[in-house]
Design a protein around this motif. Structure first.
Motif, PDB file in Angstrom:
ATOM      1  N   ASP A  75       2.626 -14.143  29.657  1.00 14.39           N
ATOM      2  CA  ASP A  75       2.850 -15.584  29.546  1.00 14.39           C
ATOM      3  C   ASP A  75       1.914 -16.372  30.463  1.00 14.39           C
ATOM      4  O   ASP A  75       1.595 -17.521  30.177  1.00 14.39           O
ATOM      5  N   CYS A  76       1.495 -15.755  31.561  1.00 15.11           N
ATOM      6  CA  CYS A  76       0.522 -16.403  32.446  1.00 15.11           C
ATOM      7  C   CYS A  76      -0.877 -16.385  31.839  1.00 15.11           C
ATOM      8  O   CYS A  76      -1.697 -17.254  32.112  1.00 15.11           O
ATOM      9  N   LEU A  77      -1.129 -15.382  31.022  1.00 15.48           N
ATOM     10  CA  LEU A  77      -2.483 -15.165  30.506  1.00 15.48           C
ATOM     11  C   LEU A  77      -2.749 -15.812  29.159  1.00 15.48           C
ATOM     12  O   LEU A  77      -3.868 -16.252  28.888  1.00 15.48           O
ATOM     13  N   GLU A  78      -1.749 -15.842  28.323  1.00 16.05           N
ATOM     14  CA  GLU A  78      -1.978 -16.248  26.934  1.00 16.05           C
ATOM     15  C   GLU A  78      -2.671 -17.596  26.794  1.00 16.05           C
ATOM     16  O   GLU A  78      -3.622 -17.731  26.004  1.00 16.05           O
ATOM     17  N   PRO A  79      -2.260 -18.639  27.551  1.00 21.80           N
ATOM     18  CA  PRO A  79      -2.975 -19.920  27.427  1.00 21.80           C
ATOM     19  C   PRO A  79      -4.454 -19.811  27.782  1.00 21.80           C
ATOM     20  O   PRO A  79      -5.309 -20.433  27.146  1.00 21.80           O
ATOM     21  N   LEU A  80      -4.753 -19.002  28.810  1.00 21.93           N
ATOM     22  CA  LEU A  80      -6.148 -18.830  29.207  1.00 21.93           C
ATOM     23  C   LEU A  80      -6.951 -18.151  28.105  1.00 21.93           C
ATOM     24  O   LEU A  80      -8.042 -18.609  27.744  1.00 21.93           O
ATOM     25  N   LEU A  81      -6.417 -17.056  27.558  1.00 19.59           N
ATOM     26  CA  LEU A  81      -7.165 -16.309  26.554  1.00 19.59           C
ATOM     27  C   LEU A  81      -7.334 -17.123  25.273  1.00 19.59           C
ATOM     28  O   LEU A  81      -8.368 -17.039  24.608  1.00 19.59           O
ATOM     29  N   LYS A  82      -6.325 -17.910  24.942  1.00 17.55           N
ATOM     30  CA  LYS A  82      -6.454 -18.754  23.750  1.00 17.55           C
ATOM     31  C   LYS A  82      -7.511 -19.832  23.956  1.00 17.55           C
ATOM     32  O   LYS A  82      -8.197 -20.228  23.011  1.00 17.55           O
ATOM     33  N   SER A  83      -7.646 -20.307  25.207  1.00 18.37           N
ATOM     34  CA  SER A  83      -8.665 -21.320  25.474  1.00 18.37           C
ATOM     35  C   SER A  83     -10.061 -20.715  25.450  1.00 18.37           C
ATOM     36  O   SER A  83     -11.030 -21.382  25.084  1.00 18.37           O
ATOM     37  N   LEU A  84     -10.161 -19.437  25.845  1.00 17.07           N
ATOM     38  CA  LEU A  84     -11.459 -18.763  25.833  1.00 17.07           C
ATOM     39  C   LEU A  84     -11.859 -18.354  24.424  1.00 17.07           C
ATOM     40  O   LEU A  84     -13.029 -18.398  24.059  1.00 17.07           O
ATOM     41  N   TRP A  85     -10.886 -17.890  23.639  1.00 14.31           N
ATOM     42  CA  TRP A  85     -11.157 -17.414  22.273  1.00 14.31           C
ATOM     43  C   TRP A  85     -10.205 -18.104  21.312  1.00 14.31           C
ATOM     44  O   TRP A  85      -9.232 -17.513  20.839  1.00 14.31           O
ATOM     45  N   SER A  86     -10.485 -19.354  21.039  1.00 13.85           N
ATOM     46  CA  SER A  86      -9.585 -20.131  20.179  1.00 13.85           C
ATOM     47  C   SER A  86      -9.538 -19.599  18.756  1.00 13.85           C
ATOM     48  O   SER A  86      -8.544 -19.805  18.041  1.00 13.85           O
ATOM     49  N   ASP A  87     -10.607 -18.913  18.331  1.00 14.18           N
ATOM     50  CA  ASP A  87     -10.668 -18.433  16.950  1.00 14.18           C
ATOM     51  C   ASP A  87     -10.353 -16.939  16.841  1.00 14.18           C
ATOM     52  O   ASP A  87     -10.401 -16.385  15.745  1.00 14.18           O
ATOM     53  N   ALA A  88     -10.050 -16.291  17.955  1.00 15.48           N
ATOM     54  CA  ALA A  88      -9.800 -14.839  17.921  1.00 15.48           C
ATOM     55  C   ALA A  88      -8.367 -14.570  17.477  1.00 15.48           C
ATOM     56  O   ALA A  88      -7.420 -15.038  18.120  1.00 15.48           O
ATOM     57  N   PRO A  89      -8.182 -13.803  16.397  1.00 17.74           N
ATOM     58  CA  PRO A  89      -6.816 -13.546  15.919  1.00 17.74           C
ATOM     59  C   PRO A  89      -6.070 -12.518  16.767  1.00 17.74           C
ATOM     60  O   PRO A  89      -4.853 -12.449  16.713  1.00 17.74           O
ATOM     61  N   GLU A  90      -6.817 -11.734  17.574  1.00 21.33           N
ATOM     62  CA  GLU A  90      -6.173 -10.624  18.278  1.00 21.33           C
ATOM     63  C   GLU A  90      -5.120 -11.081  19.279  1.00 21.33           C
ATOM     64  O   GLU A  90      -4.120 -10.392  19.494  1.00 21.33           O
ATOM     65  N   THR A  91      -5.358 -12.245  19.907  1.00 23.11           N
ATOM     66  CA  THR A  91      -4.447 -12.651  20.975  1.00 23.11           C
ATOM     67  C   THR A  91      -3.012 -12.846  20.483  1.00 23.11           C
ATOM     68  O   THR A  91      -2.061 -12.576  21.215  1.00 23.11           O
ATOM     69  N   LYS A  92      -2.855 -13.275  19.238  1.00 23.03           N
ATOM     70  CA  LYS A  92      -1.490 -13.492  18.745  1.00 23.03           C
ATOM     71  C   LYS A  92      -0.787 -12.181  18.424  1.00 23.03           C
ATOM     72  O   LYS A  92       0.440 -12.161  18.252  1.00 23.03           O
ATOM     73  N   PHE A  93      -1.540 -11.069  18.341  1.00 18.19           N
ATOM     74  CA  PHE A  93      -0.924  -9.778  18.066  1.00 18.19           C
ATOM     75  C   PHE A  93      -0.499  -9.068  19.350  1.00 18.19           C
ATOM     76  O   PHE A  93       0.311  -8.149  19.307  1.00 18.19           O
ATOM     77  N   VAL A  94      -1.070  -9.475  20.484  1.00 16.24           N
ATOM     78  CA  VAL A  94      -0.789  -8.784  21.740  1.00 16.24           C
ATOM     79  C   VAL A  94       0.682  -8.903  22.113  1.00 16.24           C
ATOM     80  O   VAL A  94       1.338  -7.918  22.442  1.00 16.24           O
ATOM     81  N   ARG A  95       1.208 -10.114  22.064  1.00 17.15           N
ATOM     82  CA  ARG A  95       2.611 -10.320  22.439  1.00 17.15           C
ATOM     83  C   ARG A  95       3.536  -9.441  21.595  1.00 17.15           C
ATOM     84  O   ARG A  95       4.517  -8.886  22.116  1.00 17.15           O
ATOM     85  N   HIS A  96       3.246  -9.316  20.323  1.00 13.52           N
ATOM     86  CA  HIS A  96       4.070  -8.500  19.422  1.00 13.52           C
ATOM     87  C   HIS A  96       4.198  -7.066  19.944  1.00 13.52           C
ATOM     88  O   HIS A  96       5.286  -6.475  19.903  1.00 13.52           O
ATOM     89  N   LEU A  97       3.108  -6.522  20.457  1.00 12.20           N
ATOM     90  CA  LEU A  97       3.128  -5.148  20.982  1.00 12.20           C
ATOM     91  C   LEU A  97       3.784  -5.078  22.349  1.00 12.20           C
ATOM     92  O   LEU A  97       4.517  -4.129  22.658  1.00 12.20           O
TER      93      LEU A  97
END
Length: 233
Positions: free
Chosen positions: A131-153
């Protein structure tokens, strides 16, 4: 000979003397310098150990699967926790260097407290780190689909082993009730599928780590160059 200080232990048998566990040996290729090992080194160590354990288990004829499941899952979970904490720490370093990085409300609150210093959050909760990281990674890779799959795992791992002890002990450490751990783990687990998904997840997180580390390095260099120019001017 048993009294030889550099006895060859390449073929261990029964104990014959007062052995030393942690010492340098004459076979230099097995000596390890651990001094100054970072969170990144720790995380990579557990990842490499997990991948090598699975590769070795595959080559073993009729090896009982549960002999691999518990250490394999433990190594991968340890990797996850350390990698996430390493990323949180790097994100905080970016903030300290003056970069306006996106992060969680909890981290922003911590930064306003007296005595704040860049650090990761304590505890074994994988989602707390994410939860601390997700906003940062989404800001770095706004178009990367992988970040939304990480939480699921991470949710799945947290549900199975929330305290990071399930794959180390068959029962809980609570003295009040020795309940069995891994209650949320399905009775059958495909080791190949588990290992393959974990490698994919690790590739995403390691890629993020390399990207954030490069940003920290570039920003630190830019600040150093600016300060050098200011002193010369």
């Amino acid at each position: 000979m048993a009294g030889d200080e550099h006895e060859d232990l390449s073929a261990p048998s029964w104990l014959t003397r007062r052995e030393k566990l942690f010492e340098q040996g004459p076979d230099w290729q097995f000596n390890v310098d651990h001094s100054g090992a970072s969170l990144d080194v720790y995380a990579q160590s557990y990842r490499q150990a997990a991948e090598q354990l699975f590769a070795q288990w595959v080559t073993m004829d009729r090896a009982p699967p549960h002999y691999a499941l518990f250490p394999l899952a433990f190594l991968w979970r340890q990797y996850l926790e350390l990698r996430l904490k390493s990323l949180v720490l790097d994100a905080e370093r970016l903030h300290e260097l003056g970069e306006d990085v996106s992060t969680s409300a909890q981290q922003r609150k911590r930064r306003k407290q007296p005595g704040y210093r860049a650090d990761f959050l304590d505890g074994h909760d994988l989602l707390l780190q994410w939860d601390c990281l997700e906003p940062l990674l989404k800001s770095l890779w706004s178009d990367a689909p992988e970040t939304k799959f990480v939480r699921h795992l991470l949710v799945q791992f947290n549900e199975v082993d929330p305290l990071a002890d399930g794959f180390r002990y068959p029962v809980s450490k609570s003295k009040k009730a020795r309940a069995r751990t891994l209650a949320g783990l399905p009775p059958w687990v495909n080791l190949r599928r588990f290992n393959d998904v974990m490698i994919s997840l690790a590739n995403v997180l390691d890629g993020a780590s390399a990207h954030v580390d490069e940003a920290v390095s570039n920003l630190s260099e830019a600040i150093a160059n600016y300060e050098a120019e200011y002193e010369r001017g």
